[in-house]
Write a protein that holds these residues in place. Sequence first.
Motif, PDB file in Angstrom:
ATOM      1  N   UNK A 168       0.813  -1.215   0.000  1.00  0.00           N
ATOM      2  CA  UNK A 168       0.000   0.000   0.000  1.00  0.00           C
ATOM      3  C   UNK A 168       0.842   1.259   0.000  1.00  0.00           C
ATOM      4  N   UNK A 169       2.140   1.119  -0.187  1.00  0.00           N
ATOM      5  CA  UNK A 169       2.978   2.293  -0.318  1.00  0.00           C
ATOM      6  C   UNK A 169       4.320   2.121   0.363  1.00  0.00           C
ATOM      7  N   UNK A 170       5.300   2.848  -0.151  1.00  0.00           N
ATOM      8  CA  UNK A 170       6.618   2.931   0.478  1.00  0.00           C
ATOM      9  C   UNK A 170       6.581   4.136   1.410  1.00  0.00           C
ATOM     10  N   UNK A 171       6.914   3.923   2.670  1.00  0.00           N
ATOM     11  CA  UNK A 171       6.796   5.004   3.653  1.00  0.00           C
ATOM     12  C   UNK A 171       8.159   5.375   4.206  1.00  0.00           C
ATOM     13  N   UNK A 172       8.287   6.596   4.643  1.00  0.00           N
ATOM     14  CA  UNK A 172       9.469   7.050   5.358  1.00  0.00           C
ATOM     15  C   UNK A 172       9.536   6.269   6.671  1.00  0.00           C
ATOM     16  N   UNK A 173      10.644   5.590   6.956  1.00  0.00           N
ATOM     17  CA  UNK A 173      10.716   4.813   8.208  1.00  0.00           C
ATOM     18  C   UNK A 173      10.354   5.624   9.449  1.00  0.00           C
ATOM     19  N   UNK A 174      10.646   6.924   9.433  1.00  0.00           N
ATOM     20  CA  UNK A 174      10.338   7.760  10.592  1.00  0.00           C
ATOM     21  C   UNK A 174       8.837   7.921  10.803  1.00  0.00           C
ATOM     22  N   UNK A 175       8.042   7.637   9.765  1.00  0.00           N
ATOM     23  CA  UNK A 175       6.586   7.764   9.857  1.00  0.00           C
ATOM     24  C   UNK A 175       5.900   6.451  10.207  1.00  0.00           C
ATOM     25  N   UNK A 176       6.670   5.405  10.480  1.00  0.00           N
ATOM     26  CA  UNK A 176       6.091   4.077  10.678  1.00  0.00           C
ATOM     27  C   UNK A 176       5.058   4.064  11.790  1.00  0.00           C
ATOM     28  N   UNK A 177       5.397   4.638  12.927  1.00  0.00           N
ATOM     29  CA  UNK A 177       4.465   4.627  14.063  1.00  0.00           C
ATOM     30  C   UNK A 177       3.166   5.364  13.722  1.00  0.00           C
ATOM     31  N   UNK A 178       3.287   6.517  13.071  1.00  0.00           N
ATOM     32  CA  UNK A 178       2.096   7.294  12.716  1.00  0.00           C
ATOM     33  C   UNK A 178       1.226   6.543  11.726  1.00  0.00           C
ATOM     34  N   UNK A 179       1.840   5.976  10.692  1.00  0.00           N
ATOM     35  CA  UNK A 179       1.083   5.241   9.672  1.00  0.00           C
ATOM     36  C   UNK A 179       0.357   4.051  10.289  1.00  0.00           C
ATOM     37  N   UNK A 180       1.058   3.280  11.125  1.00  0.00           N
ATOM     38  CA  UNK A 180       0.420   2.126  11.758  1.00  0.00           C
ATOM     39  C   UNK A 180      -0.694   2.562  12.703  1.00  0.00           C
ATOM     40  N   UNK A 181      -0.508   3.691  13.379  1.00  0.00           N
ATOM     41  CA  UNK A 181      -1.566   4.195  14.247  1.00  0.00           C
ATOM     42  C   UNK A 181      -2.834   4.540  13.470  1.00  0.00           C
ATOM     43  N   UNK A 182      -2.680   5.176  12.311  1.00  0.00           N
ATOM     44  CA  UNK A 182      -3.834   5.489  11.475  1.00  0.00           C
ATOM     45  C   UNK A 182      -4.517   4.216  10.995  1.00  0.00           C
ATOM     46  N   UNK A 183      -3.715   3.208  10.646  1.00  0.00           N
ATOM     47  CA  UNK A 183      -4.290   1.942  10.175  1.00  0.00           C
ATOM     48  C   UNK A 183      -5.016   1.206  11.293  1.00  0.00           C
ATOM     49  N   UNK A 184      -4.449   1.224  12.488  1.00  0.00           N
ATOM     50  CA  UNK A 184      -5.118   0.588  13.626  1.00  0.00           C
ATOM     51  C   UNK A 184      -6.461   1.249  13.907  1.00  0.00           C
ATOM     52  N   UNK A 185      -6.495   2.568  13.870  1.00  0.00           N
ATOM     53  CA  UNK A 185      -7.748   3.275  14.092  1.00  0.00           C
ATOM     54  C   UNK A 185      -8.773   2.908  13.019  1.00  0.00           C
ATOM     55  N   UNK A 186      -8.325   2.843  11.756  1.00  0.00           N
ATOM     56  CA  UNK A 186      -9.232   2.476  10.668  1.00  0.00           C
ATOM     57  C   UNK A 186      -9.745   1.052  10.836  1.00  0.00           C
ATOM     58  N   UNK A 187      -8.852   0.127  11.184  1.00  0.00           N
ATOM     59  CA  UNK A 187      -9.257  -1.271  11.334  1.00  0.00           C
ATOM     60  C   UNK A 187     -10.279  -1.443  12.457  1.00  0.00           C
ATOM     61  N   UNK A 188     -10.228  -0.577  13.459  1.00  0.00           N
ATOM     62  CA  UNK A 188     -11.164  -0.678  14.579  1.00  0.00           C
ATOM     63  C   UNK A 188     -12.525  -0.074  14.256  1.00  0.00           C
ATOM     64  N   UNK A 189     -12.717   0.354  13.021  1.00  0.00           N
ATOM     65  CA  UNK A 189     -14.066   0.714  12.595  1.00  0.00           C
ATOM     66  C   UNK A 189     -14.933  -0.531  12.480  1.00  0.00           C
ATOM     67  N   UNK A 190     -14.295  -1.673  12.214  1.00  0.00           N
ATOM     68  CA  UNK A 190     -14.988  -2.956  12.159  1.00  0.00           C
ATOM     69  C   UNK A 190     -14.828  -3.690  13.482  1.00  0.00           C
ATOM     70  N   UNK A 191     -15.585  -4.753  13.646  1.00  0.00           N
ATOM     71  CA  UNK A 191     -15.444  -5.599  14.827  1.00  0.00           C
ATOM     72  C   UNK A 191     -14.055  -6.227  14.834  1.00  0.00           C
ATOM     73  N   UNK A 192     -13.375  -6.201  15.960  1.00  0.00           N
ATOM     74  CA  UNK A 192     -12.076  -6.866  16.110  1.00  0.00           C
ATOM     75  C   UNK A 192     -12.323  -8.123  16.938  1.00  0.00           C
ATOM     76  N   UNK A 193     -12.373  -9.243  16.253  1.00  0.00           N
ATOM     77  CA  UNK A 193     -12.763 -10.491  16.901  1.00  0.00           C
ATOM     78  C   UNK A 193     -11.959 -11.638  16.327  1.00  0.00           C
ATOM     79  N   UNK A 194     -11.376 -12.436  17.208  1.00  0.00           N
ATOM     80  CA  UNK A 194     -10.557 -13.550  16.769  1.00  0.00           C
ATOM     81  C   UNK A 194     -11.352 -14.786  16.436  1.00  0.00           C
TER      82      UNK A 194
END
Length: 451
Positions: free
Chosen positions: A411-437
């Motif tokens: 989904x894209x090549x990211x600046x390593x320094x932005x890794x935490x921010x990018x993953x945080x945005x993705x985690x927030x987006x993923x939690x729009x759906x049910x998180x269930x194992x």
Amino acid sequence: MTVLDTAIDPRTPAYLEARGVVLERLARLEAALDEARAGGGEKAVTRHHARGKLLPRERVEMLLDQDSPFLELSPVTAGGTEFPIGSGVVTGIGVVEGVECVIVATDPTVERNPLDPYPLEKIRRAARIASANRLPLVNLVESAGEAGTGGPPPAGGLARDLGRLAIERVPTVCVVFGPTRGDDAYLPQLSDYTIMVRGHAKMLTIHPQPVNGSAKGPKVRSAPTVPAGVTGPADQLAEDERDGLRLARQCIRRLNWRKRGPLPRTFPPSPPKYEADDLLAISGGVKAAADDPREILARILDGSDFDEFKPGHGPALVAGWGELHGYPVAVLAGTGAPHTAAETQKAVHLIQLANATDTTLLFLAARFGPTEIEALTMSTVPHLAVGTGRAGDPRFVFSWPADEPAGGDDDGVIDPRDTRTVLGLCLSAAHSAVVEGAGHVGVFRPGKVDL
């Protein structure tokens, strides 16, 4: 709490050399991004603006909530190929009226090549992300040229992806700014809410019956420009582009949309104890970190806090628990070495426990074997990945700068320094759906892995 330690010394020549290599690659990536942002070139952009029209990124910026982030996905798709870099399509995740949405904006300044597969792939990927993460989809559509003047027929795969959103009751909104043709024609036709700009929008109507009574496939006809006082196929008519974007925001506001996943467990989250700038050298292969992914975790996890799982088993794979922007994560991080039975056992056991505790899985530079991949296919919690490719079917997968500025199967090549921010945005987006194992992702036994 287990706070990670670090062995990196930023004063060493090896650190500075590795950092310099990645900065050079990032400069090439930025040049590729500039080329993608330029669209069809200065002449085409000037002509488009002269008509009183906005460019796709300008439309996206006006749609989003003020000062909210926009995570653009695969911005340099098709780089290094014969086709336009960026594919003439902007896709990403942003916040509209407080709701995280997937946004697709086509670029009318970029002429489409009928043989170019990348625009369709990029739009379909955006639709699948909207489906997997239960994110409303907003399409901002205008094709190059005039509707009905040629181009390939719309592809059935896109119709299936958009149809899946309707089945899953994920809302779709489309603003039509000008003519639509080819694959773009499906976006307004299969959206829940369609807004057309008066005097400019021109849509193709898609009829499912066979063409000429024999060949199978959709029949495509051009609907006329919407004149004043006639609604045509539009649910709402906008007076101009800005009014169309206002109406799109209004649609999102009225969705009464709520996240189904849990909110962050810790807020506000504690920042890592080590500098993100060190990730430049780590991604460049500085020896002190090349064999120890804990150096990465120390710079992206909240408080650099990581509880390692089975630390004495399978040294080629680091596994354990942490939080990222307040969201719990189960981590599988590789060293690049092949996995033995010990690493495989560790990975399957953590995948099982992550599903038992409804915890998102995060993969960092991990290379999975058949047994691990089979366990991941049974896993239903969100998967996020950096530097792993699509093994395990992650919701989002990114890479750090490679030798060329073009993104690969991610989904894209990211600046390593932005890794935490990018993953945080993705985690927030993923939690729009049910998180269930899942109830079963394999059976763990000492010394053996059964699936």
